[in-house]
Each structure stands twice: as C-alpha cells, then as structure tokens.
Scaffold this motif. Structure first.
Motif, short mmCIF file in Angstrom:
data_model
loop_
_atom_site.label_atom_id
_atom_site.label_comp_id
_atom_site.label_asym_id
_atom_site.label_seq_id
_atom_site.Cartn_x
_atom_site.Cartn_y
_atom_site.Cartn_z
N LEU A 1 0.80 -1.22 0.00
CA LEU A 1 0.00 0.00 0.00
C LEU A 1 0.84 1.28 0.00
N PRO A 2 1.97 1.34 0.73
CA PRO A 2 2.75 2.60 0.72
C PRO A 2 3.29 2.98 -0.66
N GLN A 3 3.23 2.09 -1.63
CA GLN A 3 3.70 2.43 -2.96
C GLN A 3 2.81 3.46 -3.65
N ILE A 4 1.69 3.79 -3.02
CA ILE A 4 0.86 4.87 -3.53
C ILE A 4 1.68 6.16 -3.57
N TRP A 5 2.64 6.31 -2.64
CA TRP A 5 3.51 7.49 -2.64
C TRP A 5 4.47 7.45 -3.82
N ASN A 6 4.95 6.26 -4.17
CA ASN A 6 5.83 6.13 -5.33
C ASN A 6 5.09 6.51 -6.62
N ILE A 7 3.81 6.20 -6.66
CA ILE A 7 3.01 6.53 -7.85
C ILE A 7 2.84 8.04 -7.96
N VAL A 8 2.44 8.68 -6.87
CA VAL A 8 2.24 10.13 -6.88
C VAL A 8 3.55 10.85 -7.21
N ALA A 9 4.67 10.30 -6.75
CA ALA A 9 5.98 10.91 -7.00
C ALA A 9 6.48 10.68 -8.42
N GLY A 10 5.79 9.84 -9.18
CA GLY A 10 6.19 9.60 -10.56
C GLY A 10 7.22 8.50 -10.74
N GLU A 11 7.49 7.75 -9.69
CA GLU A 11 8.48 6.66 -9.77
C GLU A 11 7.86 5.35 -10.21
#
Length: 223
Positions: free
Chosen positions: A131-141
């Motif tokens: 679930l924390p990969q939602i931050w990776n998505i928003v960051a464009g990674e």
C-alpha cells in the motif's frame, strides 16, 4: 511457468502484441488523479498497519532500492514484513541449504522464508504490504500498472535474460507478472511478461489488469 496464452488474451489481445507502445497518452495523468483520490482513503489504513508492524521494535516502513524507468534507482516503499536484520538471515539460510540457494538463484524468492514475521506473512498474502507504494506513484516513480520492479543486484540477471522493454516503462504495483506469474515464476521468465505488456500497453489492458488484480488479492496468493 509460462503465460497461458488463452487466458492472457482476455487481458491483452494477441493481435496487439508487437504493435503497441511503451505507454499511452494520459497514463501518467490517470496515475496522478487516481493516486491523489485514493491517498486520503489509504492513509489511515497505512498508518494503522504501520503501528502494528512497529510493535516488534523495528521500523514500520521498508524502503528498498529498485530499478525504475530509464534504469534510474528509486526507493520502493513497503510495510516491513521481515525481521530487521533480514539480509543476515538470508545469507545464513542460503549458505547452509543448497536447495534454498538454488531456489533463490532461480526465483529470487524463498517459498519458506524464515525472515518473514507472522504479521508480515499476512501482509504479503493480502498484498497490504504494498500500500505505501501509492507514494511512489504520486511521486512519478511507479505506475498503477506496469512491470514488477527489481533490485539493482538483479539487473544483470534481467539483462542476461534479454530484458530491455522494462527500462522504457514505470514499474507497476500490478501488471502481467503480478496477475499471471505471481510468486511461481522463474525470474528470467519475467522478461516475457514485460515485453508483452510493453507492446500491448493501452487503457483497456490496464483496466483489465486492475480488475483481475482484485481477484488475485482476494485469493491471497502473495508470498
């Protein structure tokens, strides 16, 4: 394990293979919009799980380096599912067990991994650890749909297997490997999934994979 082409064509029409592109117009915009909409919903759940993981004294999050688009390394975030000194445990396990060492070389995973905590096993089976990969998505990674990210030390394995398309795409939380291969696929066979997705990437393909991901997660087949 190889792709079941009859099942695969339900998600990726075979006529598209070899004629598609690395992405499509609006894919990144869709990731941003969906990610920002989901973040307020997921944040409280992530916070609760973080607190539970912290009960054993280790960190709640685990940021592991992964290879991303254009070969750039980034820190892929997860809820920690292993003991704090996991790398030490791994080296001890494969050094004293030839079968475990062979399994690690072929799949980069262990079916019976002694490093995984009791809570971590549940988080992995339910895929809640990602679930924390939602931050990776928003960051464009990362993207919601794309190839499964691998670690820098796995780069040579991937290149030796002929993988190239991966580097033109953002890694995804879900994708062909995550839906069809999951945990029972040899590492070098991931190239087939990535090449296929690279050629057939489209809104319809992504939607189909997102819908199939729901059933995969409910089946709790993660490891």
């Amino acid at each position: 394990m190889y792709v079941d082409r009859q099942e695969l064509q339900d998600v990726v029409p075979l006529r598209q293979i070899g004629s598609g592109a690395a992405g499509y117009f609006g894919k990144r915009i869709g990731d941003i919009v969906l990610g920002l909409c989901m973040l307020p919903i997921l944040a409280p759940l992530i916070a609760l799980l973080w607190c539970l993981v912290r009960l054993d004294g280790g960190p709640g999050f685990f940021g592991h380096l992964r290879v991303g688009r254009n070969g750039r390394a980034f820190r892929c975030w997860k809820l920690r599912t292993m003991v704090p000194d996991a790398e030490v445990w791994l080296q001890a396990q494969i050094a004293g067990d030839e079968a475990a060492a062979r399994e690690w070389r072929e799949t980069q995973k262990l079916r019976n991994d002694p490093r995984i905590t009791r809570l971590g096993r549940f988080l992995r089976k339910s895929s809640l650890d990602e679930l924390p990969q939602i931050w990776n998505i928003v960051a464009g990674e990362m993207s919601f749909v794309g190839p499964r990210p691998f670690t820098p030390d796995q780069l040579r394995l991937y290149l030796d297997a002929g993988g190239r398309a991966y580097f033109q795409m953002r890694p995804g939380i879900t994708g062909l490997w995550q839906v069809f291969g999951r945990t029972d696929t040899r590492f070098d066979n991931r190239v087939r999934f990535d090449e296929t997705y690279h050629c057939a990437c489209s809104p319809g393909t992504d939607l189909g994979l997102l819908l199939r991901t729901v059933s995969v997660v409910l089946a709790m087949t993660g490891r």
